[in-house]
Design a protein around this motif. Structure first.
Motif, PDB file in Angstrom:
ATOM      1  N   LEU A  57       1.012  -1.312  -0.048  1.00  0.00           N
ATOM      2  CA  LEU A  57      -0.098  -0.014  -0.084  1.00  0.00           C
ATOM      3  C   LEU A  57       0.835   1.305  -0.038  1.00  0.00           C
ATOM      4  O   LEU A  57       0.687   2.140  -0.743  1.00  0.00           O
TER       5      LEU A  57
ATOM      6  N   CYS B 125       2.499   1.702  -3.472  1.00  0.00           N
ATOM      7  CA  CYS B 125       1.466   2.176  -4.541  1.00  0.00           C
ATOM      8  C   CYS B 125       1.105   3.524  -4.148  1.00  0.00           C
ATOM      9  O   CYS B 125       1.066   4.525  -5.231  1.00  0.00           O
ATOM     10  N   GLN B 126       1.076   3.933  -2.911  1.00  0.00           N
ATOM     11  CA  GLN B 126       0.825   5.555  -2.650  1.00  0.00           C
ATOM     12  C   GLN B 126       1.677   6.258  -3.192  1.00  0.00           C
ATOM     13  O   GLN B 126       1.309   7.395  -3.842  1.00  0.00           O
TER      14      GLN B 126
ATOM     15  N   TYR C  77      -3.031  -7.095   0.160  1.00  0.00           N
ATOM     16  CA  TYR C  77      -3.595  -5.864   0.501  1.00  0.00           C
ATOM     17  C   TYR C  77      -4.270  -5.563  -0.753  1.00  0.00           C
ATOM     18  O   TYR C  77      -3.928  -5.397  -2.012  1.00  0.00           O
TER      19      TYR C  77
ATOM     20  N   LEU D  76      -5.839  -2.709  -3.355  1.00  0.00           N
ATOM     21  CA  LEU D  76      -5.308  -1.472  -3.911  1.00  0.00           C
ATOM     22  C   LEU D  76      -6.606  -0.242  -4.129  1.00  0.00           C
ATOM     23  O   LEU D  76      -6.361   0.507  -4.795  1.00  0.00           O
TER      24      LEU D  76
END
Length: 166
Positions: free
Chosen positions: A39, A42-43, A105, A107
């Motif tokens: 997470l 990717c953020q 997780y 996305l």
């Protein structure tokens, strides 16, 4: 921006240990990162001004089989304004019969397009996406048994009185 430049920005932000594996043999180079960091990485890829990966083009689930004992999720990211792409992977242990599904997780908080891609991967490969807003089957009936793209998948012989295996 090249693969190497994007990788370097990730390393500068998260440290070299963030990259568990690197695949330079395929035409689309990729890096594998820990699931627990998915997470935040990717953020970063989404909001970093030099990168701005605004489009999650595809999610692919891969079952490496019982012998290898892992499943992978492959993310194809694109920056439409900057016209560059990047492939990111996570790899988690594969579940045995009777164990809970492997967890990765979701996305969906970053890219809304993850919604249906994650549902398809859940449905066909059997990977649970933690934090997904509506994780349920998308291609098969809700009461279907198993995940057809698993290497050890056994087809049902009969479904609701209908012979499905010949």
């Amino acid at each position: 921006m090249s693969f190497s430049e994007i990788k370097e920005l990730i390393i500068n932000m998260f440290g070299e240990e963030i990259i568990l594996k690197e695949d330079l043999t395929s035409p689309q180079h990729s890096i594998t990162i820990p699931n627990e960091r998915l997470l935040e990485v990717c953020q970063f890829l989404h909001v970093q001004p030099k990168l701005y990966f605004d489009f999650l083009a595809c999610i692919t689930g891969i079952d490496n089989g019982p012998t290898v004992g892992t499943v992978e999720v492959v993310y194809h990211l694109t920056s439409i304004p900057y016209e560059h792409s990047f492939v990111l992977k996570v790899e988690v242990p594969r579940n045995q019969d009777g164990e809970p599904l492997p967890k990765v997780y979701s996305l969906t908080p970053i890219w809304k397009t993850a919604d249906w891609h994650e549902r398809e991967t859940y449905d066909l490969v059997g990977i649970e996406f933690v934090g997904h807003p509506d994780l349920r089957r998308i291609l098969l009936p809700a009461d279907w048994e198993g995940h057809p793209l698993r290497k050890d998948y056994q087809e049902q012989e009969i479904y609701h009185g209908i012979k499905v295996k010949y």
